[in-house]
Structures are given as structure tokens and as C-alpha cells.
Design a protein around this motif. Structure first.
Motif, PDB file in Angstrom:
ATOM      1  N   ASN A  48      38.078 -59.338 117.157  1.00  0.00           N
ATOM      2  CA  ASN A  48      39.043 -58.392 117.716  1.00  0.00           C
ATOM      3  C   ASN A  48      39.135 -58.486 119.234  1.00  0.00           C
ATOM      4  O   ASN A  48      39.897 -57.758 119.870  1.00  0.00           O
ATOM      5  CB  ASN A  48      38.707 -56.957 117.294  1.00  0.00           C
ATOM      6  CG  ASN A  48      37.258 -56.597 117.602  1.00  0.00           C
ATOM      7  OD1 ASN A  48      36.604 -57.261 118.404  1.00  0.00           O
ATOM      8  ND2 ASN A  48      36.758 -55.537 116.967  1.00  0.00           N
ATOM      9  N   ASN A  49      38.342 -59.397 119.817  1.00  0.00           N
ATOM     10  CA  ASN A  49      38.433 -59.678 121.254  1.00  0.00           C
ATOM     11  C   ASN A  49      39.410 -60.836 121.440  1.00  0.00           C
ATOM     12  O   ASN A  49      39.074 -61.990 121.212  1.00  0.00           O
ATOM     13  CB  ASN A  49      37.051 -60.037 121.799  1.00  0.00           C
ATOM     14  CG  ASN A  49      37.052 -60.256 123.308  1.00  0.00           C
ATOM     15  OD1 ASN A  49      38.031 -60.703 123.897  1.00  0.00           O
ATOM     16  ND2 ASN A  49      35.937 -59.947 123.940  1.00  0.00           N
ATOM     17  N   LYS A  50      40.636 -60.526 121.846  1.00  0.00           N
ATOM     18  CA  LYS A  50      41.691 -61.545 121.907  1.00  0.00           C
ATOM     19  C   LYS A  50      41.348 -62.665 122.878  1.00  0.00           C
ATOM     20  O   LYS A  50      41.591 -63.852 122.596  1.00  0.00           O
ATOM     21  CB  LYS A  50      43.013 -60.893 122.314  1.00  0.00           C
ATOM     22  CG  LYS A  50      44.191 -61.864 122.292  1.00  0.00           C
ATOM     23  CD  LYS A  50      45.500 -61.145 122.584  1.00  0.00           C
ATOM     24  CE  LYS A  50      46.659 -62.140 122.523  1.00  0.00           C
ATOM     25  NZ  LYS A  50      47.966 -61.469 122.810  1.00  0.00           N
ATOM     26  N   LYS A  51      40.757 -62.324 124.014  1.00  0.00           N
ATOM     27  CA  LYS A  51      40.412 -63.344 124.993  1.00  0.00           C
ATOM     28  C   LYS A  51      39.387 -64.315 124.425  1.00  0.00           C
ATOM     29  O   LYS A  51      39.482 -65.532 124.616  1.00  0.00           O
ATOM     30  CB  LYS A  51      39.872 -62.692 126.272  1.00  0.00           C
ATOM     31  CG  LYS A  51      39.561 -63.687 127.373  1.00  0.00           C
ATOM     32  CD  LYS A  51      39.089 -62.973 128.636  1.00  0.00           C
ATOM     33  CE  LYS A  51      38.788 -63.994 129.745  1.00  0.00           C
ATOM     34  NZ  LYS A  51      38.315 -63.304 130.992  1.00  0.00           N
ATOM     35  N   PHE A  52      38.397 -63.771 123.695  1.00  0.00           N
ATOM     36  CA  PHE A  52      37.369 -64.630 123.099  1.00  0.00           C
ATOM     37  C   PHE A  52      37.946 -65.450 121.954  1.00  0.00           C
ATOM     38  O   PHE A  52      37.693 -66.647 121.850  1.00  0.00           O
ATOM     39  CB  PHE A  52      36.205 -63.786 122.589  1.00  0.00           C
ATOM     40  CG  PHE A  52      35.181 -64.583 121.822  1.00  0.00           C
ATOM     41  CD1 PHE A  52      34.282 -65.401 122.485  1.00  0.00           C
ATOM     42  CD2 PHE A  52      35.137 -64.526 120.435  1.00  0.00           C
ATOM     43  CE1 PHE A  52      33.357 -66.149 121.781  1.00  0.00           C
ATOM     44  CE2 PHE A  52      34.208 -65.266 119.728  1.00  0.00           C
ATOM     45  CZ  PHE A  52      33.316 -66.083 120.398  1.00  0.00           C
ATOM     46  N   GLN A 118      38.881 -67.863 116.981  1.00  0.00           N
ATOM     47  CA  GLN A 118      37.455 -67.724 116.672  1.00  0.00           C
ATOM     48  C   GLN A 118      37.148 -66.424 115.947  1.00  0.00           C
ATOM     49  O   GLN A 118      37.807 -65.404 116.147  1.00  0.00           O
ATOM     50  CB  GLN A 118      36.611 -67.760 117.955  1.00  0.00           C
ATOM     51  CG  GLN A 118      36.142 -69.121 118.360  1.00  0.00           C
ATOM     52  CD  GLN A 118      37.227 -69.818 119.174  1.00  0.00           C
ATOM     53  OE1 GLN A 118      37.620 -70.943 118.870  1.00  0.00           O
ATOM     54  NE2 GLN A 118      37.703 -69.164 120.211  1.00  0.00           N
ATOM     55  N   THR A 119      36.095 -66.494 115.135  1.00  0.00           N
ATOM     56  CA  THR A 119      35.543 -65.284 114.548  1.00  0.00           C
ATOM     57  C   THR A 119      34.644 -64.607 115.583  1.00  0.00           C
ATOM     58  O   THR A 119      34.615 -64.994 116.758  1.00  0.00           O
ATOM     59  CB  THR A 119      34.779 -65.610 113.256  1.00  0.00           C
ATOM     60  OG1 THR A 119      34.404 -64.386 112.625  1.00  0.00           O
ATOM     61  CG2 THR A 119      33.520 -66.445 113.521  1.00  0.00           C
ATOM     62  N   PHE A 120      33.877 -63.624 115.179  1.00  0.00           N
ATOM     63  CA  PHE A 120      33.041 -62.867 116.103  1.00  0.00           C
ATOM     64  C   PHE A 120      31.915 -63.729 116.678  1.00  0.00           C
ATOM     65  O   PHE A 120      31.364 -64.598 115.992  1.00  0.00           O
ATOM     66  CB  PHE A 120      32.457 -61.648 115.394  1.00  0.00           C
ATOM     67  CG  PHE A 120      33.505 -60.668 114.948  1.00  0.00           C
ATOM     68  CD1 PHE A 120      33.929 -59.648 115.795  1.00  0.00           C
ATOM     69  CD2 PHE A 120      34.080 -60.766 113.687  1.00  0.00           C
ATOM     70  CE1 PHE A 120      34.902 -58.739 115.393  1.00  0.00           C
ATOM     71  CE2 PHE A 120      35.050 -59.853 113.274  1.00  0.00           C
ATOM     72  CZ  PHE A 120      35.469 -58.856 114.128  1.00  0.00           C
ATOM     73  N   LEU A 121      31.577 -63.476 117.923  1.00  0.00           N
ATOM     74  CA  LEU A 121      30.546 -64.260 118.599  1.00  0.00           C
ATOM     75  C   LEU A 121      29.229 -64.214 117.843  1.00  0.00           C
ATOM     76  O   LEU A 121      28.534 -65.233 117.717  1.00  0.00           O
ATOM     77  CB  LEU A 121      30.354 -63.737 120.031  1.00  0.00           C
ATOM     78  CG  LEU A 121      29.230 -64.407 120.840  1.00  0.00           C
ATOM     79  CD1 LEU A 121      29.487 -65.901 121.003  1.00  0.00           C
ATOM     80  CD2 LEU A 121      29.097 -63.735 122.209  1.00  0.00           C
ATOM     81  N   THR A 122      28.865 -63.045 117.338  1.00  0.00           N
ATOM     82  CA  THR A 122      27.605 -62.908 116.594  1.00  0.00           C
ATOM     83  C   THR A 122      27.570 -63.865 115.405  1.00  0.00           C
ATOM     84  O   THR A 122      26.546 -64.513 115.145  1.00  0.00           O
ATOM     85  CB  THR A 122      27.414 -61.468 116.111  1.00  0.00           C
ATOM     86  OG1 THR A 122      27.391 -60.584 117.235  1.00  0.00           O
ATOM     87  CG2 THR A 122      26.111 -61.335 115.335  1.00  0.00           C
TER      88      THR A 122
END
Length: 245
Positions: A48-52, A118-122
Motif C-alpha cells: 500500500n506504499n505507492k512509492k515503494f 512490489q509486495t510488502f517489504l516485510t
């Protein structure tokens, strides 16, 4: 005596793995390759972090994961494995078709210009750690199997069995820990990427290695049955998953 017909497994497998890496890199990096229909391409679970999620630099991590596996497998084919049979025509053709198909689809699905995010960083971190743990375990098991072959050759000709019971490391729990570790690698790759082709490649890998491990485990138990002076295969050892299967 080995069947002289068929193709060299060293040639076929090394060409297959190098080709799998090459096809993947072409699919990821060559401009103009388009496949924009979700879920054939793109992430099944987007951060949900568009930049990431739109940061294309993470593409190189996924390239690195894929490259590590298939470069390692190529090196092992050339210097670690000891093949005792030649590969029939259908297998020699089927292996590269199978790997190259998934390499192309996976590479295209990871392209940001095809809609990948990308999916979530975790999940990327956890998946990458799982991947490298699986790679280490897989490679270590292959070197252990090479040592077992050397141990077998050093036995006297009066020995009742042509093999030795694998022992040490994860071999104490399952007959085929190298297969287990490979599954862990591809679970990690899926968790890190969340694409449909990586999920289907994981599923195909699991189905294949479950079958192979069952056959290998059964062969070990039939050979080491405790009769005629042979050792008895450990009864608590499973085929692929410790304590379960």
C-alpha cells in the motif's frame, strides 16, 4: 550397467539451467516484451506504499535470486553430481521447455512496464531469507550426497549394499532434504515476488519433488531392510517433510 542410449545429463542439464537464466534475463530486460493481462503479469499482493511498490530497483533483487539458483545448479551439474543414466529424448526436450517457459513468464510478469508492483517489504525480506536458506541447504545436501558416494566407493566389494544410508544434517529426518530445501527456496521466491507464474512454478516443483522423494524413500527402505546382513533404514525417517511425510 548404464544404458548407453540417450543424451548426456551433464550437457542437457547445464544447457537447460544456463538457458533458463538467459531466457529470464531477456524476458525482464529486453524492451518491448508486453504481457499486460492480470493476473498473468503483475503482483497478486501489492504494497500500500505507492512509492515503494513502484520502485523498479527491487527488480535487481529478483534477478539476483533467480540467477543464484540457476548458476548454482549449473556448477553442481558440472562438478558435484554423479549421473548414472543418460537422458531419453523426451526428457531432454521436456526439461528445457518446462524451465524456459516458466523463466520467460516469470521474467515478463516482474516487469514494471507490464504492471508489476512490489509486495510488502516485510514479505520481500522474509521471502529472500527463506530463499537463501533453501539454497544453502540444497547445496550442502548435494555435497553431502557426493561424500556418501565417495564413502560407498571406499567400501569393500564384500559389502551387501551398493549404497550407504545418508546421515547427518537434515538427512537424519528425511530421505530427500535436498528436495525439501529446493521447495523452501521457491516458497521464498513466491513470497518475495507474489506473481502467478512463481506460484504455479512452486506448485509444479512441489508435485514433482513429492513424487521423486516418495520413490527415493521407498527404494531406500526396500534396499536397507535389515536382511542378509544389510542395515535397517531408520523407521522414524520420512521422505520429504520431517515427522509428516
Amino acid at each position: 550397467m548404464a544404458d548407453p542410449s540417450g543424451f548426456s545429463p551433464v550437457v542437457v542439464n547445464s544447457a537447460t539451467y544456463i538457458g533458463t537464466l538467459a531466457v529470464f534475463l531477456l524476458a525482464v530486460k529486453v524492451p518491448g516484451i508486453s504481457l499486460t493481462h492480470f493476473p498473468a503479469t503483475g503482483s497478486l499482493l501489492v504494497s500500500n506504499n505507492k512509492k515503494f511498490s513502484t520502485n523498479q530497483d527491487w527488480e535487481y533483487l529478483f534477478i539476483g535470486l533467480w540467477s543464484v539458483h540457476f548458476l548454482r545448479r549449473t556448477v553442481e551439474v558440472l562438478f558435484v553430481h554423479d549421473y548414472r543414466r543418460r537422458m531419453p529424448l523426451i526428457e531432454s526436450i521436456g526439461a528445457p521447455v518446462y524451465y524456459w517457459f516458466f523463466a520467460f513468464w516469470t521474467g515478463v510478469a516482474l516487469r514494471h512496464d507490464n504492471g508489476y508492483k512490489q509486495t510488502f517489504l516485510t514479505l520481500i525480506v522474509v521471502g529472500s531469507i527463506m530463499f537463501f536458506l533453501g539454497e544453502f541447504g540444497n547445496s550442502y545436501c548435494h555435497f553431502k550426497l557426493k561424500a556418501f558416494r565417495k564413502e560407498r566407493r571406499q567400501q569393500s566389494f564384500s559389502e551387501k549394499s551398493q549404497h550407504v544410508i545418508p546421515h547427518g544434517f537434515l538427512f537424519e529426518f528425511v530421505s530427500c532434504p535436498h528436495y525439501l530445501c529446493e521447495i523452501v527456496s521457491w516458497i521464498g521466491f513466491f513470497i518475495a515476488t507474489w506473481t502467478l507464474p512463481s506460484a504455479l512454478f512452486l506448485l509444479a516443483t512441489i508435485l514433482t519433488l513429492v513424487t521423486y522423494s516418495y520413490k527415493k524413500h521407498k527404494a531406500y527402505r526396500e534396499e536397507f531392510n535389515g536382511t542378509a546382513g544389510k542395515d535397517l533404514y531408520p523407521k522414524n525417517r520420512k521422505a520429504l517433510i520431517p515427522f509428516i511425510f
